[in-house]
Motif scaffolding. Structure first.
Motif, PDB file in Angstrom:
ATOM      1  N   ASP A 101       0.477  -1.269   0.259  1.00 44.02           N
ATOM      2  CA  ASP A 101       0.665   0.152   0.319  1.00 44.02           C
ATOM      3  C   ASP A 101       1.234   0.712   0.538  1.00 44.02           C
ATOM      4  OD1 ASP A 101      -2.512  -1.536   0.104  1.00 44.02           O
ATOM      5  OD2 ASP A 101      -3.071  -1.219   2.125  1.00 44.02           O
ATOM      6  N   ILE A 102       2.158   1.371   0.647  1.00 50.84           N
ATOM      7  CA  ILE A 102       2.771   2.823   0.422  1.00 50.84           C
ATOM      8  C   ILE A 102       3.304   2.369  -0.476  1.00 50.84           C
ATOM      9  CG2 ILE A 102       5.163   3.393   1.851  1.00 50.84           C
ATOM     10  CD1 ILE A 102       4.033   2.175   4.038  1.00 50.84           C
ATOM     11  N   LYS A 103       3.908   1.624  -1.110  1.00 55.28           N
ATOM     12  CA  LYS A 103       4.682   1.720  -2.541  1.00 55.28           C
ATOM     13  C   LYS A 103       3.824   1.720  -3.675  1.00 55.28           C
ATOM     14  CE  LYS A 103       5.487  -2.094  -6.196  1.00 55.28           C
ATOM     15  NZ  LYS A 103       5.331  -3.027  -7.023  1.00 55.28           N
ATOM     16  N   GLY A 104       2.623   1.990  -3.287  1.00 53.23           N
ATOM     17  CA  GLY A 104       1.071   2.093  -4.290  1.00 53.23           C
ATOM     18  C   GLY A 104       1.088   3.682  -4.390  1.00 53.23           C
ATOM     19  N   GLU A 105       0.988   4.624  -2.965  1.00 54.21           N
ATOM     20  CA  GLU A 105       0.371   5.151  -1.620  1.00 54.21           C
ATOM     21  C   GLU A 105       1.581   7.088  -2.402  1.00 54.21           C
ATOM     22  OE1 GLU A 105      -1.944   4.267   0.914  1.00 54.21           O
ATOM     23  OE2 GLU A 105      -3.524   2.957   0.314  1.00 54.21           O
ATOM     24  N   ALA A 106       2.983   6.360  -1.584  1.00 50.70           N
ATOM     25  CA  ALA A 106       2.978   7.269  -1.447  1.00 50.70           C
ATOM     26  C   ALA A 106       3.847   8.438  -2.070  1.00 50.70           C
ATOM     27  CB  ALA A 106       4.992   6.226  -0.789  1.00 50.70           C
ATOM     28  N   ALA A 107       4.364   8.025  -3.591  1.00 46.60           N
ATOM     29  CA  ALA A 107       4.407   8.939  -4.681  1.00 46.60           C
ATOM     30  C   ALA A 107       3.146   9.915  -4.829  1.00 46.60           C
ATOM     31  CB  ALA A 107       4.986   8.471  -5.379  1.00 46.60           C
ATOM     32  N   PHE A 109       1.299  10.986  -2.328  1.00 48.12           N
ATOM     33  CA  PHE A 109       1.179  11.495  -1.417  1.00 48.12           C
ATOM     34  C   PHE A 109       2.427  12.329  -0.849  1.00 48.12           C
ATOM     35  CE2 PHE A 109      -1.554   8.421   1.496  1.00 48.12           C
ATOM     36  CZ  PHE A 109      -2.365   8.665   0.590  1.00 48.12           C
ATOM     37  N   GLY A 110       3.469  12.619  -2.249  1.00 46.34           N
ATOM     38  CA  GLY A 110       4.319  13.279  -2.110  1.00 46.34           C
ATOM     39  C   GLY A 110       5.681  12.588  -1.349  1.00 46.34           C
ATOM     40  N   PHE A 111       5.350  11.362  -1.341  1.00 52.29           N
ATOM     41  CA  PHE A 111       6.795  10.374  -0.470  1.00 52.29           C
ATOM     42  C   PHE A 111       7.172   9.252  -1.734  1.00 52.29           C
ATOM     43  CE2 PHE A 111       4.266  12.576   2.466  1.00 52.29           C
ATOM     44  CZ  PHE A 111       4.868  12.495   3.376  1.00 52.29           C
ATOM     45  N   PRO A 112       8.402   9.485  -3.332  1.00 51.83           N
ATOM     46  CA  PRO A 112       8.567   8.639  -3.913  1.00 51.83           C
ATOM     47  C   PRO A 112       9.096   8.374  -3.707  1.00 51.83           C
ATOM     48  CG  PRO A 112       9.136  11.215  -3.988  1.00 51.83           C
ATOM     49  CD  PRO A 112       7.879  11.333  -2.892  1.00 51.83           C
ATOM     50  N   ARG A 113      10.451   7.997  -2.363  1.00 47.33           N
ATOM     51  CA  ARG A 113      11.423   7.854  -2.076  1.00 47.33           C
ATOM     52  C   ARG A 113      10.992   6.669  -1.006  1.00 47.33           C
ATOM     53  NH1 ARG A 113      12.848  12.416  -3.941  1.00 47.33           N
ATOM     54  NH2 ARG A 113      15.162  12.480  -4.812  1.00 47.33           N
ATOM     55  N   ALA A 114      10.041   6.893   0.002  1.00 43.64           N
ATOM     56  CA  ALA A 114       9.355   5.450   0.745  1.00 43.64           C
ATOM     57  C   ALA A 114       8.703   4.694   0.387  1.00 43.64           C
ATOM     58  CB  ALA A 114       7.964   6.249   1.973  1.00 43.64           C
ATOM     59  N   ALA A 115       8.509   5.344  -1.014  1.00 41.70           N
ATOM     60  CA  ALA A 115       7.346   4.500  -2.046  1.00 41.70           C
ATOM     61  C   ALA A 115       8.807   3.056  -2.694  1.00 41.70           C
ATOM     62  CB  ALA A 115       6.749   4.935  -3.290  1.00 41.70           C
ATOM     63  N   THR A 116       9.506   3.939  -2.919  1.00 42.63           N
ATOM     64  CA  THR A 116      11.091   2.732  -3.134  1.00 42.63           C
ATOM     65  C   THR A 116      11.211   1.765  -2.703  1.00 42.63           C
ATOM     66  OG1 THR A 116      11.527   4.302  -5.476  1.00 42.63           O
ATOM     67  CG2 THR A 116      12.760   2.702  -4.436  1.00 42.63           C
ATOM     68  N   ALA A 117      11.649   2.043  -0.461  1.00 41.71           N
ATOM     69  CA  ALA A 117      11.830   1.035   0.035  1.00 41.71           C
ATOM     70  C   ALA A 117      10.315   0.297  -0.128  1.00 41.71           C
ATOM     71  CB  ALA A 117      12.638   1.962   0.950  1.00 41.71           C
ATOM     72  N   ALA A 118       9.685   1.358   0.732  1.00 44.91           N
ATOM     73  CA  ALA A 118       8.556  -0.001   0.641  1.00 44.91           C
ATOM     74  C   ALA A 118       8.141  -1.178  -0.760  1.00 44.91           C
ATOM     75  CB  ALA A 118       7.612   0.796   0.668  1.00 44.91           C
ATOM     76  N   ALA A 119       9.112  -0.620  -1.914  1.00 43.83           N
ATOM     77  CA  ALA A 119       8.747  -1.304  -3.072  1.00 43.83           C
ATOM     78  C   ALA A 119      10.064  -2.371  -2.995  1.00 43.83           C
ATOM     79  CB  ALA A 119       8.916  -0.408  -4.327  1.00 43.83           C
ATOM     80  N   SER A 120      10.945  -2.279  -2.541  1.00 48.04           N
ATOM     81  CA  SER A 120      11.841  -3.028  -2.283  1.00 48.04           C
ATOM     82  C   SER A 120      11.959  -3.718  -1.095  1.00 48.04           C
ATOM     83  CB  SER A 120      13.356  -2.363  -1.857  1.00 48.04           C
ATOM     84  OG  SER A 120      14.277  -3.595  -0.730  1.00 48.04           O
ATOM     85  N   LEU A 121      10.658  -4.087   0.368  1.00 42.47           N
ATOM     86  CA  LEU A 121      10.377  -5.084   0.937  1.00 42.47           C
ATOM     87  C   LEU A 121       9.300  -5.335   0.082  1.00 42.47           C
ATOM     88  CD1 LEU A 121      10.331  -6.129   4.099  1.00 42.47           C
ATOM     89  CD2 LEU A 121       8.723  -4.076   3.767  1.00 42.47           C
ATOM     90  N   CYS A 122       8.732  -4.853  -0.784  1.00 48.15           N
ATOM     91  CA  CYS A 122       7.947  -5.701  -1.842  1.00 48.15           C
ATOM     92  C   CYS A 122       8.796  -6.808  -2.305  1.00 48.15           C
ATOM     93  CB  CYS A 122       7.084  -5.001  -1.952  1.00 48.15           C
ATOM     94  SG  CYS A 122       4.937  -4.421  -1.594  1.00 48.15           S
ATOM     95  N   ARG A 123       9.791  -6.655  -3.588  1.00 45.42           N
ATOM     96  CA  ARG A 123      10.413  -7.814  -4.124  1.00 45.42           C
ATOM     97  C   ARG A 123      11.024  -8.531  -2.938  1.00 45.42           C
ATOM     98  NH1 ARG A 123      15.810  -6.504  -5.226  1.00 45.42           N
ATOM     99  NH2 ARG A 123      15.862  -8.030  -7.602  1.00 45.42           N
TER     100      ARG A 123
END
Length: 203
Positions: A101-107, A109-123
């Motif tokens: 959810d963070i991967k999909g929403e953070a960008a 909401f203005g937090f694209p780097r948080a999305a990248t970190a969350a995407a790494s955890l998903c991966r």
């Protein structure tokens, strides 16, 4: 009468996609019907849906930080459950969904780097055959990175530190996945496209 022709030329239908045929594949470029709709709305004095959406986002932007804080708390709760019980079907799903959810929403909401970190955890979760083998310290590093990126957002050097964090997470995940898969990454990173150089033994 339809004057359809092949090989990248128009089929004769006004909204038909453009198709260009090559030796082993075809490239299809669909018509951009939304552009016509926007132009027609503008000419007729109708509301612009894109501008309306941007205004709605701007009105909500003051709440984005609060939403991200809530998402980070949810992620942290999922992490604590993994630490308490280990990885099982329930804890894996909760941690993955919170990160996804963070991967999909953070960008947005203005937090694209948080999305990248969350995407790494998903991966990491997706690509590990047995999640019980994932070191809990690696989970902690991802969750703590997401929380730190959100917490420090907008401060001096925050983006530089966030970029360094996410780059390091990628390196660590790559190393772990390779160790679990005989030195190879178990995803599409290694097969992005067919080789462009012909093989010596022919096609």
């Amino acid at each position: 009468m339809t004057s359809g022709r092949r090989g990248g030329r128009k089929t004769g239908k006004p909204d038909a996609p453009k198709v260009t045929n090559f030796g082993d594949h075809a490239v299809i470029v669909p018509k951009n019907l939304l552009r016509k709709a926007w132009a027609r709305n503008s000419a007729e004095g109708l509301p612009d849906p894109v501008a309306d959406a941007e205004r709605a986002l701007a009105a909500l932007s003051g709440e984005f930080a609060g939403w991200m804080d809530s998402e980070c708390e949810r992620l942290d709760t999922a992490r604590k459950a993994v630490r308490a019980k280990g990885f099982d079907a329930e804890t894996r799903q909760a941690l993955y969904h919170a990160a996804h959810d963070i991967k999909g929403e953070a960008a947005t909401f203005g937090f694209p780097r948080a999305a990248t970190a969350a995407a790494s955890l998903c991966r990491l979760i997706e690509r590990t055959t047995d999640t019980r083998r994932i070191p809990l310290t690696l989970v902690d590093q991802h969750v703590d990175a997401v929380r730190a990126i959100v917490r420090e957002h907008g401060t001096t050097r925050a983006e530089i530190v966030a970029d360094a964090l996410t780059a390091r997470l990628r390196e660590i995940v790559d190393a772990f996945l390779k160790s679990e898969n005989g030195g190879r990454l178990p995803d599409d990173d290694e097969v992005l496209s067919p080789p462009t150089v012909p093989r010596a033994d022919g096609p």
